[in-house]
Design a protein around this motif. Structure first.
Motif, PDB file in Angstrom:
ATOM      1  N   LEU A  18       0.769  -1.268  -0.010  1.00  0.00           N
ATOM      2  CA  LEU A  18      -0.045   0.024   0.092  1.00  0.00           C
ATOM      3  C   LEU A  18       0.833   1.247  -0.076  1.00  0.00           C
ATOM      4  N   GLU A  19       2.096   1.434   0.700  1.00  0.00           N
ATOM      5  CA  GLU A  19       2.777   2.398   0.708  1.00  0.00           C
ATOM      6  C   GLU A  19       3.500   2.541  -0.585  1.00  0.00           C
ATOM      7  N   TYR A  20       4.050   1.550  -1.145  1.00  0.00           N
ATOM      8  CA  TYR A  20       4.520   1.428  -2.660  1.00  0.00           C
ATOM      9  C   TYR A  20       3.663   2.200  -3.355  1.00  0.00           C
ATOM     10  N   ALA A  21       2.433   1.501  -3.602  1.00  0.00           N
ATOM     11  CA  ALA A  21       1.368   2.085  -4.347  1.00  0.00           C
ATOM     12  C   ALA A  21       1.111   3.593  -4.239  1.00  0.00           C
ATOM     13  N   ALA A  22       0.963   3.828  -2.838  1.00  0.00           N
ATOM     14  CA  ALA A  22       0.511   5.417  -2.651  1.00  0.00           C
ATOM     15  C   ALA A  22       1.640   6.235  -3.355  1.00  0.00           C
ATOM     16  N   CYS A  23       2.946   5.789  -3.287  1.00  0.00           N
ATOM     17  CA  CYS A  23       4.238   6.581  -4.056  1.00  0.00           C
ATOM     18  C   CYS A  23       4.025   6.391  -5.281  1.00  0.00           C
ATOM     19  N   ARG A  24       3.188   5.563  -5.977  1.00  0.00           N
ATOM     20  CA  ARG A  24       3.143   5.516  -7.465  1.00  0.00           C
ATOM     21  C   ARG A  24       4.501   4.924  -8.034  1.00  0.00           C
ATOM     22  N   ILE A  25       4.867   3.765  -7.272  1.00  0.00           N
ATOM     23  CA  ILE A  25       6.076   3.384  -7.931  1.00  0.00           C
ATOM     24  C   ILE A  25       5.571   1.876  -8.530  1.00  0.00           C
ATOM     25  N   PRO A  26       6.375   1.340  -9.553  1.00  0.00           N
ATOM     26  CA  PRO A  26       5.913   0.087 -10.335  1.00  0.00           C
ATOM     27  C   PRO A  26       6.292  -0.949  -8.988  1.00  0.00           C
ATOM     28  N   GLN A  43      -8.064  -7.289  -8.083  1.00  0.00           N
ATOM     29  CA  GLN A  43      -9.502  -7.576  -8.458  1.00  0.00           C
ATOM     30  C   GLN A  43     -10.349  -6.326  -8.040  1.00  0.00           C
ATOM     31  N   GLN A  44     -10.079  -6.104  -6.746  1.00  0.00           N
ATOM     32  CA  GLN A  44     -11.182  -5.104  -6.086  1.00  0.00           C
ATOM     33  C   GLN A  44     -10.755  -3.645  -6.569  1.00  0.00           C
ATOM     34  N   TYR A  45      -9.387  -3.221  -6.545  1.00  0.00           N
ATOM     35  CA  TYR A  45      -8.917  -1.848  -6.529  1.00  0.00           C
ATOM     36  C   TYR A  45      -8.322  -1.757  -7.718  1.00  0.00           C
ATOM     37  N   GLY A  46      -8.068  -2.464  -8.667  1.00  0.00           N
ATOM     38  CA  GLY A  46      -7.144  -2.131  -9.933  1.00  0.00           C
ATOM     39  C   GLY A  46      -5.823  -2.161  -9.711  1.00  0.00           C
ATOM     40  N   SER A  77      -8.590   5.306  -2.733  1.00  0.00           N
ATOM     41  CA  SER A  77      -9.538   6.015  -2.289  1.00  0.00           C
ATOM     42  C   SER A  77     -10.169   5.337  -0.832  1.00  0.00           C
ATOM     43  N   GLU A  78     -10.461   4.156  -0.951  1.00  0.00           N
ATOM     44  CA  GLU A  78     -10.917   3.418   0.152  1.00  0.00           C
ATOM     45  C   GLU A  78     -10.067   3.134   1.006  1.00  0.00           C
ATOM     46  N   GLU A 138      -9.736   6.355   8.054  1.00  0.00           N
ATOM     47  CA  GLU A 138     -11.062   6.432   8.533  1.00  0.00           C
ATOM     48  C   GLU A 138     -11.784   5.474   7.906  1.00  0.00           C
ATOM     49  N   LYS A 139     -11.637   5.369   6.809  1.00  0.00           N
ATOM     50  CA  LYS A 139     -12.806   4.194   6.084  1.00  0.00           C
ATOM     51  C   LYS A 139     -12.184   2.785   6.529  1.00  0.00           C
TER      52      LYS A 139
END
Length: 186
Positions: free
Chosen positions: A107-115, A129-132, A161-162, A166-167
């Motif tokens: 999740l941290e890698y994805a948030a940084c937008r690193i392959p 499957q759920q978040y792409g 975004s989910e 909080e979510k």
């Protein structure tokens, strides 16, 4: 070109860094991954390992200057290292409990937008499957891990975004468990 703060004598465009952030305990089997960077397909590329308690592995791979151990690193600096990398590796053994747990480093890698290069395990497939997103999945024997394969793969990033705190807390049911009324939960 901007200079790297990881390697001050190298420009960012010259870097070929793969980053691994996380545990190097024996149950994570990191030696399987690290050994790939001693072989011809990757020995000219750098693996940056951000972890702690890595001394036995650092000693084992001491003859390979492309495998760099650093840490522990303050949490507020981790994203800076991730963003300066070409790829991030989400490496976990495909065994319980690792293959069913939320992969927070992913999740941290994805948030940084690193392959992301990842072990192929059930949590990752369900997440995709759920978040792409599109991630380079490692074969069980890691034989497909090469710079060419990783570089030629078409990556994309998930919808996170989910995944706000909080979510996630609201969705966990913990507020209901604590007996908080809807007004208390607002």
């Amino acid at each position: 070109p901007p200079r790297s703060t990881l390697f001050p004598y190298t420009t960012l465009s010259d870097l070929h860094i793969v980053i691994y952030v996380g545990s190097v305990s024996t149950d994570m089997q990191p030696d399987h991954l690290f050994a790939c960077f001693t072989r011809p397909a990757l020995k000219e590329k750098s693996l940056l390992v951000l972890s702690k308690d890595y001394e036995p592995l650092r000693d084992l791979y001491n003859a390979f200057p492309n495998i760099i151990f650093k840490g522990p690193v303050p949490q507020e600096e981790v994203n800076r290292y991730i963003r300066q990398s070409s790829f991030a590796i989400n490496y976990k053994p495909d065994v319980a409990p690792h293959n069913e747990q939320t992969s927070t480093k992913f999740l941290e890698y994805a948030a940084c937008r690193i392959p992301v290069i990842s072990t192929d395990f059930s949590w990752m497939r369900k997440f995709q499957q759920q978040y792409g997103g599109n991630y380079f999945y490692l074969s069980k024997d890691l034989s497909n891990l090469s710079w060419e394969n990783a570089s030629n793969f078409q990556y994309s990033f998930p919808d996170l975004s989910e995944w706000t705190w909080e979510k996630q807390i609201r969705g966990s049911g913990v507020l209901e468990f604590l007996g908080l009324s809807p007004a208390d939960r607002a």
